[in-house]
Design an enzyme around this catalytic site. Structure first.
Site, PDB file in Angstrom:
ATOM      1  N   LYS A 118      -1.793  -3.920  16.040  1.00 38.91           N
ATOM      2  CA  LYS A 118      -2.319  -2.730  15.357  1.00 38.91           C
ATOM      3  C   LYS A 118      -3.278  -1.976  16.290  1.00 38.91           C
ATOM      4  CE  LYS A 118      -1.763  -1.486  11.641  1.00 38.91           C
ATOM      5  NZ  LYS A 118      -0.744  -0.622  11.005  1.00 38.91           N
ATOM      6  N   ARG A 121     -14.418 -11.488   3.509  1.00 42.49           N
ATOM      7  CA  ARG A 121     -13.603 -10.272   3.557  1.00 42.49           C
ATOM      8  C   ARG A 121     -14.228  -9.229   2.632  1.00 42.49           C
ATOM      9  NH1 ARG A 121     -12.220 -12.723   7.338  1.00 42.49           N
ATOM     10  NH2 ARG A 121     -10.124 -13.290   8.048  1.00 42.49           N
ATOM     11  N   TYR A 167      -1.273  -9.995  15.140  1.00 38.10           N
ATOM     12  CA  TYR A 167      -1.194  -8.850  14.219  1.00 38.10           C
ATOM     13  C   TYR A 167      -2.231  -7.795  14.598  1.00 38.10           C
ATOM     14  CZ  TYR A 167      -2.402  -6.043  10.122  1.00 38.10           C
ATOM     15  OH  TYR A 167      -2.714  -4.985   9.292  1.00 38.10           O
ATOM     16  N   SER A 168      -3.492  -8.204  14.709  1.00 39.66           N
ATOM     17  CA  SER A 168      -4.531  -7.198  14.956  1.00 39.66           C
ATOM     18  C   SER A 168      -4.397  -6.590  16.347  1.00 39.66           C
ATOM     19  CB  SER A 168      -5.935  -7.761  14.714  1.00 39.66           C
ATOM     20  OG  SER A 168      -6.161  -8.926  15.454  1.00 39.66           O
ATOM     21  N   LEU A 222      -3.861 -13.724   0.206  1.00 32.03           N
ATOM     22  CA  LEU A 222      -4.724 -14.617  -0.583  1.00 32.03           C
ATOM     23  C   LEU A 222      -4.678 -14.367  -2.099  1.00 32.03           C
ATOM     24  CD1 LEU A 222      -7.032 -16.854  -0.408  1.00 32.03           C
ATOM     25  CD2 LEU A 222      -8.606 -14.941  -0.595  1.00 32.03           C
ATOM     26  N   ILE A 248       0.842  -1.206   0.000  1.00 32.62           N
ATOM     27  CA  ILE A 248       0.000   0.000   0.000  1.00 32.62           C
ATOM     28  C   ILE A 248       0.874   1.251   0.000  1.00 32.62           C
ATOM     29  CG2 ILE A 248      -1.815   1.265   1.241  1.00 32.62           C
ATOM     30  CD1 ILE A 248      -2.634  -1.453   2.491  1.00 32.62           C
ATOM     31  N   THR A 271      -6.140  -0.896  10.411  1.00 38.72           N
ATOM     32  CA  THR A 271      -6.874  -1.981   9.750  1.00 38.72           C
ATOM     33  C   THR A 271      -8.230  -2.219  10.406  1.00 38.72           C
ATOM     34  OG1 THR A 271      -6.825  -4.378   9.418  1.00 38.72           O
ATOM     35  CG2 THR A 271      -5.572  -3.560  11.265  1.00 38.72           C
TER      36      THR A 271
HETATM   37  P1  NAD Z   1       3.480  -4.624   3.553  1.00 33.67           P
HETATM   38  O1  NAD Z   1       3.860  -5.748   4.445  1.00 33.67           O
HETATM   39  O2  NAD Z   1       3.317  -4.864   2.100  1.00 33.67           O
HETATM   40  O3  NAD Z   1       4.555  -3.442   3.695  1.00 33.67           O
HETATM   41  C1  NAD Z   1       5.072  -3.038   4.930  1.00 33.67           C
HETATM   42  C2  NAD Z   1       6.287  -2.166   4.648  1.00 33.67           C
HETATM   43  O4  NAD Z   1       6.798  -1.721   5.914  1.00 33.67           O
HETATM   44  C3  NAD Z   1       7.428  -2.893   3.934  1.00 33.67           C
HETATM   45  O5  NAD Z   1       7.944  -2.086   2.892  1.00 33.67           O
HETATM   46  C4  NAD Z   1       8.480  -3.091   5.021  1.00 33.67           C
HETATM   47  O6  NAD Z   1       9.806  -3.122   4.541  1.00 33.67           O
HETATM   48  C5  NAD Z   1       8.223  -1.885   5.902  1.00 33.67           C
HETATM   49  N1  NAD Z   1       8.671  -2.111   7.289  1.00 33.67           N
HETATM   50  C6  NAD Z   1       8.408  -3.181   8.077  1.00 33.67           C
HETATM   51  N2  NAD Z   1       9.039  -3.045   9.272  1.00 33.67           N
HETATM   52  C7  NAD Z   1       9.693  -1.848   9.232  1.00 33.67           C
HETATM   53  C8  NAD Z   1      10.528  -1.160  10.159  1.00 33.67           C
HETATM   54  N3  NAD Z   1      10.810  -1.681  11.357  1.00 33.67           N
HETATM   55  N4  NAD Z   1      11.029   0.037   9.801  1.00 33.67           N
HETATM   56  C9  NAD Z   1      10.765   0.567   8.571  1.00 33.67           C
HETATM   57  N5  NAD Z   1       9.990  -0.055   7.650  1.00 33.67           N
HETATM   58  C10 NAD Z   1       9.472  -1.249   7.977  1.00 33.67           C
HETATM   59  O7  NAD Z   1       2.171  -4.003   4.187  1.00 33.67           O
HETATM   60  P2  NAD Z   1       0.860  -3.401   3.490  1.00 33.67           P
HETATM   61  O8  NAD Z   1      -0.067  -4.502   3.190  1.00 33.67           O
HETATM   62  O9  NAD Z   1       1.275  -2.467   2.445  1.00 33.67           O
HETATM   63  O10 NAD Z   1       0.254  -2.593   4.728  1.00 33.67           O
HETATM   64  C11 NAD Z   1       0.693  -1.267   5.002  1.00 33.67           C
HETATM   65  C12 NAD Z   1      -0.054  -0.748   6.210  1.00 33.67           C
HETATM   66  O11 NAD Z   1      -1.452  -0.767   5.953  1.00 33.67           O
HETATM   67  C13 NAD Z   1       0.162  -1.587   7.471  1.00 33.67           C
HETATM   68  O12 NAD Z   1       0.248  -0.705   8.558  1.00 33.67           O
HETATM   69  C14 NAD Z   1      -1.087  -2.446   7.555  1.00 33.67           C
HETATM   70  O13 NAD Z   1      -1.378  -2.762   8.888  1.00 33.67           O
HETATM   71  C15 NAD Z   1      -2.126  -1.516   6.961  1.00 33.67           C
HETATM   72  N6  NAD Z   1      -3.281  -2.162   6.304  1.00 33.67           N
HETATM   73  C16 NAD Z   1      -3.084  -3.135   5.358  1.00 33.67           C
HETATM   74  C17 NAD Z   1      -4.181  -3.672   4.695  1.00 33.67           C
HETATM   75  C18 NAD Z   1      -4.022  -4.721   3.606  1.00 33.67           C
HETATM   76  O14 NAD Z   1      -5.018  -5.268   3.137  1.00 33.67           O
HETATM   77  N7  NAD Z   1      -2.802  -5.027   3.159  1.00 33.67           N
HETATM   78  C19 NAD Z   1      -5.473  -3.245   5.012  1.00 33.67           C
HETATM   79  C20 NAD Z   1      -5.624  -2.266   6.013  1.00 33.67           C
HETATM   80  C21 NAD Z   1      -4.521  -1.719   6.629  1.00 33.67           C
HETATM   81  O1  DAU Z   2      -8.657  -6.599   6.757  1.00 31.17           O
HETATM   82  C1  DAU Z   2      -7.456  -5.928   6.546  1.00 31.17           C
HETATM   83  C2  DAU Z   2      -6.308  -6.909   6.640  1.00 31.17           C
HETATM   84  O2  DAU Z   2      -6.375  -7.731   5.472  1.00 31.17           O
HETATM   85  C3  DAU Z   2      -4.948  -6.231   6.754  1.00 31.17           C
HETATM   86  O3  DAU Z   2      -4.881  -5.506   7.945  1.00 31.17           O
HETATM   87  C4  DAU Z   2      -3.823  -7.277   6.711  1.00 31.17           C
HETATM   88  O4  DAU Z   2      -2.567  -6.620   6.708  1.00 31.17           O
HETATM   89  C5  DAU Z   2      -3.971  -8.079   5.436  1.00 31.17           C
HETATM   90  O5  DAU Z   2      -2.987  -9.084   5.389  1.00 31.17           O
HETATM   91  C6  DAU Z   2      -5.368  -8.699   5.343  1.00 31.17           C
HETATM   92  O6  DAU Z   2      -5.549  -9.741   6.346  1.00 31.17           O
HETATM   93  P1  DAU Z   2      -6.304 -11.116   6.021  1.00 31.17           P
HETATM   94  O7  DAU Z   2      -5.861 -12.123   6.994  1.00 31.17           O
HETATM   95  O8  DAU Z   2      -7.766 -10.898   5.857  1.00 31.17           O
HETATM   96  O9  DAU Z   2      -5.682 -11.388   4.536  1.00 31.17           O
HETATM   97  P2  DAU Z   2      -5.116 -12.714   3.856  1.00 31.17           P
HETATM   98  O10 DAU Z   2      -4.903 -12.383   2.413  1.00 31.17           O
HETATM   99  O11 DAU Z   2      -3.992 -13.317   4.609  1.00 31.17           O
HETATM  100  O12 DAU Z   2      -6.341 -13.721   3.949  1.00 31.17           O
HETATM  101  C7  DAU Z   2      -7.600 -13.412   3.371  1.00 31.17           C
HETATM  102  C8  DAU Z   2      -8.531 -14.570   3.665  1.00 31.17           C
HETATM  103  O13 DAU Z   2      -8.088 -15.718   2.920  1.00 31.17           O
HETATM  104  C9  DAU Z   2      -8.540 -14.982   5.118  1.00 31.17           C
HETATM  105  O14 DAU Z   2      -9.850 -15.406   5.475  1.00 31.17           O
HETATM  106  C10 DAU Z   2      -7.597 -16.182   5.166  1.00 31.17           C
HETATM  107  C11 DAU Z   2      -7.787 -16.816   3.795  1.00 31.17           C
HETATM  108  N1  DAU Z   2      -6.588 -17.491   3.240  1.00 31.17           N
HETATM  109  C12 DAU Z   2      -5.414 -16.815   3.212  1.00 31.17           C
HETATM  110  C13 DAU Z   2      -4.269 -17.401   2.714  1.00 31.17           C
HETATM  111  C14 DAU Z   2      -2.957 -16.660   2.704  1.00 31.17           C
HETATM  112  C15 DAU Z   2      -6.678 -18.790   2.747  1.00 31.17           C
HETATM  113  O15 DAU Z   2      -7.764 -19.399   2.749  1.00 31.17           O
HETATM  114  N2  DAU Z   2      -5.550 -19.388   2.264  1.00 31.17           N
HETATM  115  C16 DAU Z   2      -4.340 -18.749   2.245  1.00 31.17           C
HETATM  116  O16 DAU Z   2      -3.341 -19.363   1.797  1.00 31.17           O
END
Ligand code: NAD
Ligand code: DAU
Length: 348
Positions: free
Chosen positions: A160, A220, A156-157, A196, A13, A131
């Protein structure tokens, strides 16, 4: 000139947020602070890395001395904080790493920002990207609103949720101007293939099993990542101090329905006979503490700031699949090395 620090800008992101700000705000200086964990990848920012208003800084948000010095040097007017450990499955294996980065790292940034501006907060803002998982799990009905009680279930949650509380506490205690947004599941280009959608796209390309956790009926709410970046831009500039905004896609899918949709789209793109990818679906052991359902009520940001998703799920998924098929080198690079070990320990 306004100096903005974006943390975690080399991640999924974060890279879209960095691009949004670098291109849209040529008068801002954008600093991207990222330690480049397995999830951070400067390839995500190749197209803007030479922009005059952009600087990358490699560093760790948990390193207090380094972070304090950086804030003193650049006097950041605003912080948009995304750096985190972000994968639920990894948090189950190594919870302390999540506490360190997500809680301590956030506190180090908050403290550095406070030390710099607490005598005069005017024009300053700390924007914390969080999140929907902090709200825990929904049953079959209902939506998460900004007033839903926090009830996190995974390490994780919980980490956060804790970071959100510290942001709010700095607002209450020191008068720090902040905004928090809690977003649903993002998808799109540059998503690391442990989550996923990109994991399953990669496995379909490589004819590998698609490991669906439990009965696949977990739900989701999916949002295209560029719409999240637009929402962050809007809430950073026009959101009210001390407010939380929920961001979501109005787009709920059970995992199994989503996987079947993805399989159909991939068969068409790869010109494989219909039904080929669905044969790869394999039900595997459930994730411990697996939240049943997330769904966001995004009406506050819609009514107050005029935001709504611009991309439908079908459009977004198609753009996402096209991106992965056109960027196979990116996919190969991030799935070599340590990824193979992670994959074995998670799925074998
Ligand atoms: P990501 O894992 O793809 O990226 C995380 C980034 O943070 C990476 O570039 C990593 O190198 C950097 N990082 C990790 N530890 C660090 C440290 N100690 N110092 C400096 N940099 C560091 O994560 P994402 O999916 O892009 O999520 C970004 C943010 O958005 C997170 O805070 C996550 O909780 C939040 N978020 C994610 C989702 C989602 O669906 N992916 C949804 C809602 C909120
Ligand atoms: O809701 C926001 C969150 O969404 C973010 O805060 C997290 O950073 C992000 O990773 C994501 O969390 P989820 O656990 O929902 O995402 P994930 O893609 O890991 O999994 C999505 C759904 O799919 C969940 O119900 C678990 C399931 N899953 C996931 C994986 C990796 C599977 O069934 N098989 C898999 O191999």
């Amino acid at each position: 000139m306004i100096n903005i620090l974006i943390t975690g800008g080399a991640g999924f992101i974060g890279s879209h947020v960095v691009r949004q700000f670098v291109i849209k705000y040529p008068d801002y200086r954008i600093f991207n602070l990222d330690v480049l964990t397995y999830a951070g990848n400067l390839e995500n920012l190749k197209d803007i890395e030479d922009a005059l208003n952009y600087t990358f800084i490699k560093g760790d948000i948990t390193d207090e001395k380094f972070v304090n010095a950086l804030f003193k040097e650049h006097k950041f007017d605003g912080v948009i904080h995304l750096a985190a450990e972000s994968h639920v499955d990894r948090s189950i294996k190594d919870p302390l790493a999540f506490a360190k980065t997500n809680i301590l790292g956030t506190m180090v940034l908050l403290n550095a920002f406070k030390n710099l501006w607490q005598e005069n907060w005017i024009g300053k803002r700390f924007y914390h990207v969080s999140t929907d998982e902090v709200y825990g799990s929904l049953g079959k009905a209902g939506l998460f609103t900004e007033t839903t009680a926090y009830d996190p279930n995974s390490p994780y949650s919980a980490s956060k949720a804790s970071s959100d509380h510290f942001v709010r506490a700095y607002g209450e205690t020191y008068g720090m101007p902040y905004v928090i947004s809690n977003c649903s599941n993002n998808y799109g280009p540059n998503h690391f293939p442990e989550k996923l959608i990109p994991l399953f796209i990669n496995n379909i390309i490589n004819n590998k099993a698609l490991p669906v956790y439990g009965d696949g009926l977990f739900t989701r709410d999916w949002l295209y990542v560029k719409d999240h970046a637009i929402a962050i831009d809007l809430a950073f500039h026009e959101g009210k101090d001390s407010e939380t905004y929920n961001i979501g896609g109005f787009n709920e899918w059970t995992n199994i329905d989503l996987v079947k949709l993805l399989c159909g789209l991939m068969d068409a793109k790869l010109q494989r006979p219909a039904g080929t990818s669905e044969k790869l679906i394999t039900y595997v052991k459930d994730r411990p503490g697996h939240d049943l359902r997330y769904a966001i009520d995004a009406s506050k940001i819609n009514k107050e700031l005029g935001w709504s998703p611009s991309v439908t799920f079908e459009e977004g998924l198609e753009k996402t699949i096209d991106w992965y098929l056109n960027n196979k080198t990116w996919l190969v690079n991030v799935t070599s090395g340590n990824y193979q070990e992670y994959y074995k320990s998670q799925y074998n």
